[in-house]
Design an enzyme around this catalytic site. Sequence first.
Site, PDB file in Angstrom:
ATOM      1  N   SER A  10      54.398  63.691 113.733  1.00  0.00           N
ATOM      2  CA  SER A  10      54.714  62.950 114.915  1.00  0.00           C
ATOM      3  C   SER A  10      55.643  61.935 114.326  1.00  0.00           C
ATOM      4  CB  SER A  10      53.317  62.042 115.091  1.00  0.00           C
ATOM      5  OG  SER A  10      53.660  61.114 116.089  1.00  0.00           O
ATOM      6  N   HIS A  35      56.758  66.254 116.904  1.00  0.00           N
ATOM      7  CA  HIS A  35      55.665  65.921 117.829  1.00  0.00           C
ATOM      8  C   HIS A  35      56.456  64.465 118.531  1.00  0.00           C
ATOM      9  CE1 HIS A  35      51.729  65.315 119.997  1.00  0.00           C
ATOM     10  NE2 HIS A  35      51.961  63.811 119.518  1.00  0.00           N
ATOM     11  N   ASP A  37      55.935  61.195 120.532  1.00  0.00           N
ATOM     12  CA  ASP A  37      54.817  60.605 121.176  1.00  0.00           C
ATOM     13  C   ASP A  37      55.438  59.263 122.135  1.00  0.00           C
ATOM     14  OD1 ASP A  37      52.088  61.188 120.194  1.00  0.00           O
ATOM     15  OD2 ASP A  37      52.946  60.456 118.320  1.00  0.00           O
ATOM     16  N   MET A  39      55.389  56.852 125.095  1.00  0.00           N
ATOM     17  CA  MET A  39      54.231  55.645 125.474  1.00  0.00           C
ATOM     18  C   MET A  39      54.900  54.588 126.384  1.00  0.00           C
ATOM     19  SD  MET A  39      52.115  54.864 121.965  1.00  0.00           S
ATOM     20  CE  MET A  39      51.798  56.217 120.770  1.00  0.00           C
ATOM     21  N   HIS A  69      54.566  64.654 123.992  1.00  0.00           N
ATOM     22  CA  HIS A  69      53.387  64.310 124.224  1.00  0.00           C
ATOM     23  C   HIS A  69      53.373  62.705 125.006  1.00  0.00           C
ATOM     24  CE1 HIS A  69      49.116  62.258 122.842  1.00  0.00           C
ATOM     25  NE2 HIS A  69      49.176  62.320 124.025  1.00  0.00           N
ATOM     26  N   MET A  71      52.290  59.992 127.195  1.00  0.00           N
ATOM     27  CA  MET A  71      51.176  59.024 127.315  1.00  0.00           C
ATOM     28  C   MET A  71      51.846  58.151 128.405  1.00  0.00           C
ATOM     29  SD  MET A  71      50.003  58.445 123.301  1.00  0.00           S
ATOM     30  CE  MET A  71      51.579  59.400 122.761  1.00  0.00           C
ATOM     31  N   MET A 140      42.629  64.608 121.543  1.00  0.00           N
ATOM     32  CA  MET A 140      42.928  63.475 121.100  1.00  0.00           C
ATOM     33  C   MET A 140      41.792  63.269 119.883  1.00  0.00           C
ATOM     34  SD  MET A 140      45.998  62.267 121.905  1.00  0.00           S
ATOM     35  CE  MET A 140      45.935  61.012 120.714  1.00  0.00           C
ATOM     36  N   ASP A 182      45.087  65.827 117.536  1.00  0.00           N
ATOM     37  CA  ASP A 182      46.223  64.655 117.498  1.00  0.00           C
ATOM     38  C   ASP A 182      45.476  63.365 117.130  1.00  0.00           C
ATOM     39  OD1 ASP A 182      48.354  63.007 117.454  1.00  0.00           O
ATOM     40  OD2 ASP A 182      48.687  63.388 119.587  1.00  0.00           O
TER      41      ASP A 182
END
Length: 227
Positions: A10, A35, A37, A39, A69, A71, A140, A182
């Site tokens: 990540s 990966h 992330d 957000m 990913h 979020m 998660m 994850d």
Amino acid sequence: MRQATVIAPSLLSANFAQLGADVAGVVEAGADWVHLDVMDHHYVPNLTFGPMVCEAIRPFAGRALIDVHLMVEPVDALVMPFAKAGAGLISFHPEASLHVDRTLQLIRDQDCQTGLVFNPATPLHWLDHLLDKIDCVMLMSVNPGFGGQSFIPSTLPKLRLVRDRLDAYARGTGRRIRLEVDGGVKPDNIASIARAGADTFVAGSAVFGSRDWRATIATLRHAAECS
Ligand code: DX5
Ligand code: ZN
């Protein structure tokens, strides 16, 4: 019925001041996926990368798939920008989308793989009618928002439940769906996570916080495959 092991470092724990070099370095060190992330300071309390950052790192990722990913809430408006920016797989949290089936289809329409992500407290019933449209189920093992948190042990029995379900689905259809985990994945717990059924492992602080990324990725892979 497990698929080939995938190690997905990540970038949340990378050095943002030299992201391109870190992406190239971690892929060179053996990462299968990268990966990312995403957000939005709304669905989760943190704020990270947008599609422009994905597009900027794409050339540095080489053969590695970019595992985006999301979020974010809402989800749909960001699907196409990330697909255009080079995402290979786009995953999202079902409770963040009003129409989960539509969001999955939207991702497929962009020729990306689909992922559905379950927080520690999110029940698995979201899978009931959607497996045909999912390429990767992600559990998660921390609450989303930050890197470097501790693995939540109740993820292990939850992984076993999903593993059984995905194996039954594969027997019935011939199609295998990945099972990704994850959060808090480390060299000393990855074997038990793999035994519970995961085949795809996100590791942020474990990889980027180590001095020798290649050795850490090799250790993670070996521990997962010899579990
Ligand atoms: C948390 C993120 C994870 C996190 C993993 O919201 O989705 O991908 O970066 O980091 P580690 O491996 O440090 O727990
Ligand atoms: Zn993540």
